[in-house]
Design an enzyme around this catalytic site. Structure first.
Site, PDB file in Angstrom:
ATOM      1  N   LYS A  60       4.695  40.278  -4.251  1.00 49.54           N
ATOM      2  CA  LYS A  60       4.302  39.692  -5.523  1.00 49.54           C
ATOM      3  C   LYS A  60       5.199  38.515  -5.910  1.00 49.54           C
ATOM      4  O   LYS A  60       4.765  37.601  -6.601  1.00 49.54           O
ATOM      5  CB  LYS A  60       4.367  40.739  -6.644  1.00 49.54           C
ATOM      6  CG  LYS A  60       3.637  42.038  -6.399  1.00 49.54           C
ATOM      7  CD  LYS A  60       2.140  41.877  -6.419  1.00 49.54           C
ATOM      8  CE  LYS A  60       1.363  43.175  -6.565  1.00 49.54           C
ATOM      9  NZ  LYS A  60       1.580  44.191  -5.539  1.00 49.54           N
TER      10      LYS A  60
HETATM   11  C1  LIG Z   1       0.608  44.935  -4.904  1.00 52.91           C
HETATM   12  C2  LIG Z   1       0.927  45.568  -3.625  1.00 52.91           C
HETATM   13  C3  LIG Z   1      -0.086  45.900  -2.713  1.00 52.91           C
HETATM   14  C4  LIG Z   1      -1.554  45.688  -3.018  1.00 52.91           C
HETATM   15  O1  LIG Z   1      -1.882  44.323  -3.096  1.00 52.91           O
HETATM   16  P1  LIG Z   1      -3.244  43.873  -3.782  1.00 52.91           P
HETATM   17  O2  LIG Z   1      -3.183  42.395  -3.875  1.00 52.91           O
HETATM   18  O3  LIG Z   1      -3.270  44.530  -5.134  1.00 52.91           O
HETATM   19  O4  LIG Z   1      -4.364  44.359  -2.919  1.00 52.91           O
HETATM   20  C5  LIG Z   1       0.294  46.434  -1.502  1.00 52.91           C
HETATM   21  N1  LIG Z   1       1.585  46.659  -1.199  1.00 52.91           N
HETATM   22  C6  LIG Z   1       2.578  46.341  -2.040  1.00 52.91           C
HETATM   23  C7  LIG Z   1       3.980  46.612  -1.643  1.00 52.91           C
HETATM   24  C8  LIG Z   1       2.289  45.787  -3.280  1.00 52.91           C
HETATM   25  O5  LIG Z   1       3.274  45.468  -4.114  1.00 52.91           O
END
Ligand SMILES: *Cc1c(COP(=O)(O)O)cnc(C)c1O
Length: 475
Positions: free
Chosen positions: A117
């Site tokens: 993120k």
């Molecule tokens: C947010 C997240 C996901 C999922 O990603 P999306 O974009 O919501 O599909 C998977 N793994 C981790 C570690 C995350 O932080």
């Protein structure tokens, strides 16, 4: 002509068609839909080949610039991208690590909060600052998190003068590291709120707050969760970077993506539609497998959210799927609105044979349960000496399943979190407890501020009103 943005629920190009900076600040469209570009920029082979030579921030400025039109003066995007990625612990920002002959890991966890993120949110925080200071405005950001978005958004916004930020997370359903990364942020403009409910409840609360026109106006609400188009745009960048590093555009690459809200894998799909040569896009899910069930059978029906070892994927309603639906329904906004309303009402998306077949042509999907996840963490450690987190393990498991089915392209599994973010599962699988990077080594000694609120829109709205410094214009 610059790219403009439409709502997935009303595709008419009207004078209200939005510019990038409006979409950046608004997140969700006024009719409840998600913003999508009216057309996608296209990159030819020469442009794609040139990516290999660019440092990550320059590539990010170039790609996001294709979506941003004239929102920023020349050079401003590059400045923003350099500021966004300066704090990353790896000079390549998103390095590739080879696991075996055909499998690579794309490490997306070298940012401040140890999850992918950060790659989008650090940049979005910089872009917010620049747009708000030019408009002399302040905003109140409200977001929901299944664990990782929240800490990344708080890290990207804490201490910023023009922003107050409130993040809702499901009480007792995230890891201690995830919680501490949010509750130990000391800045006065940053608030983490535990909600007695699931991530889907948090997401519904955020939608309800945005639907409250009075609150929206009074506090100038803005969103940074994965429905924000600027995040999708920023997330396409590492797909381009990885493909270039592995010999693109001449050599197709496949990606396996641990999926929850469908934002990350959807960014891969957008990169492909912009011209990137992608052989397969693989969705990895945990036991919350609504997307895998949909790809397998065309059935998209909500089941109760079950806690798993990969909590950031404990999601049943994948918001960004609405963007794919918009495409599958030939950009018919009214049809999307009807389908989403029916999904909300009945808990199942109305079956549509033609759309499902089209989706199957775009994505592969595999469900990896907790037992398999533990086994994959253990096996990966045994054969490569690498510790991977449970989300990354889902991506590796889905990648291996797909490689066993054939396909000749190199397979890149997205490593979306640092193993130290989920140390208990990693230690149980391998006997080794992963250490936090030095910058976070004192996380367990820092003071926490914990606020728990009921799953009640009125209560949450009052809390936000009482704690936001002020929305609107500063001037
Ligand atoms: C947010 C997240 C996901 C999922 O990603 P999306 O974009 O919501 O599909 C998977 N793994 C981790 C570690 C995350 O932080």
């Amino acid at each position: 002509m610059a790219v403009r943005y439409l709502s997935t629920r009303d595709a008419r190009a009207t004078p209200e068609t939005q510019r990038f900076e409006d979409v950046l600040l608004a997140g969700l469209a006024a009719d409840g839909g998600l913003y999508v570009p009216d057309r996608l920029p296209h990159l030819d082979r020469t442009a794609l080949a040139a990516h290999a030579a660019l440092p990550y921030p320059a590539l990010a400025a170039q790609i996001v610039g294709l979506f941003a039109g004239d929102a920023f003066p020349p050079g401003a995007l590059l400045d923003a991208a350099q500021a966004a990625y300066r704090g990353f612990r790896h000079a390549a920002v998103s390095p590739l690590v080879q696991i075996d002959q055909r499998l690579w890991l794309l490490e997306l966890f070298h940012g401040p909060t140890l999850a992918f993120k950060d790659l989008a949110l650090q940049l979005v925080g910089q872009l917010f600052d620049r747009v708000l200071s030019r408009k002399a405005e302040r905003v109140t950001i409200i977001g929901a998190t299944s664990g990782d978005t929240g800490s990344a958004a708080l890290a990207a916004c804490s201490g910023r003068e023009a922003v107050d930020i409130f993040i809702l997370y499901p009480h007792n359903r995230i890891s201690e590291v995830q919680r501490r990364q949010m509750t130990t942020v000391a800045a006065a403009n940053a608030h983490a709120i535990a909600i007695d409910g699931t991530f889907d409840d948090c997401q519904d609360l955020v939608k309800a707050l945005f639907a409250d026109a009075q609150l929206c106006g009074a506090l100038n609400l803005a969103a940074v969760n994965s429905i924000n188009w600027a995040r999708i745009a920023a997330q396409t960048v590492y797909y381009f970077a990885a493909a270039a590093a592995l010999g693109g555009p001449g050599r197709p690459v496949s990606f396996s993506v641990p999926t929850g809200n469908f934002g990350n894998v959807y960014a891969g799909h957008i990169a492909r539609r912009m011209g990137l040569s992608v052989e397969r896009l693989v969705i990895g899910t945990n036991r919350n497998d609504i997307l895998a069930r949909y790809i397998a059978s065309g059935d998209m029906s909500i089941a109760p959210v079950e806690p798993s070892l990969s909590p950031s994927m404990d999601i049943q309603v994948s918001s960004n799927f609405e963007r794919l639906l918009f495409e599958l329904k030939d950009r018919n906004g009214a049809a999307v609105a009807d389908a989403i309303a029916a999904f909300r009402r009945s808990g199942a998306l109305p079956r549509a044979e033609r759309e499902w077949r089209a989706a199957r042509g775009l994505f592969f999907a595999h469900r990896i349960d907790d037992t398999q996840t533990m086994d994959i963490i253990a096996r990966t450690y045994a054969r490569s000496g690498m510790l991977i987190d449970p989300h990354t393990a889902v991506a590796v498991g889905a990648a291996e399943a797909e490689l066993a089915d054939g396909g000749g392209a190199p397979m890149v599994a997205l490593a979306c979190a640092h193993p130290a973010k989920f140390p208990d599962a990693v230690e149980r699988a391998t006997g080794v407890r992963p250490a936090l990077p030095a910058a976070l080594a004192d996380l367990f000694e820092r003071r926490e501020r914990i606020t728990v609120l009921p799953n009640d829109k009125a209560v949450v709205a009052r809390y936000v009103r009482d704690h936001a410094r002020r929305g609107g214009r500063t001037g």
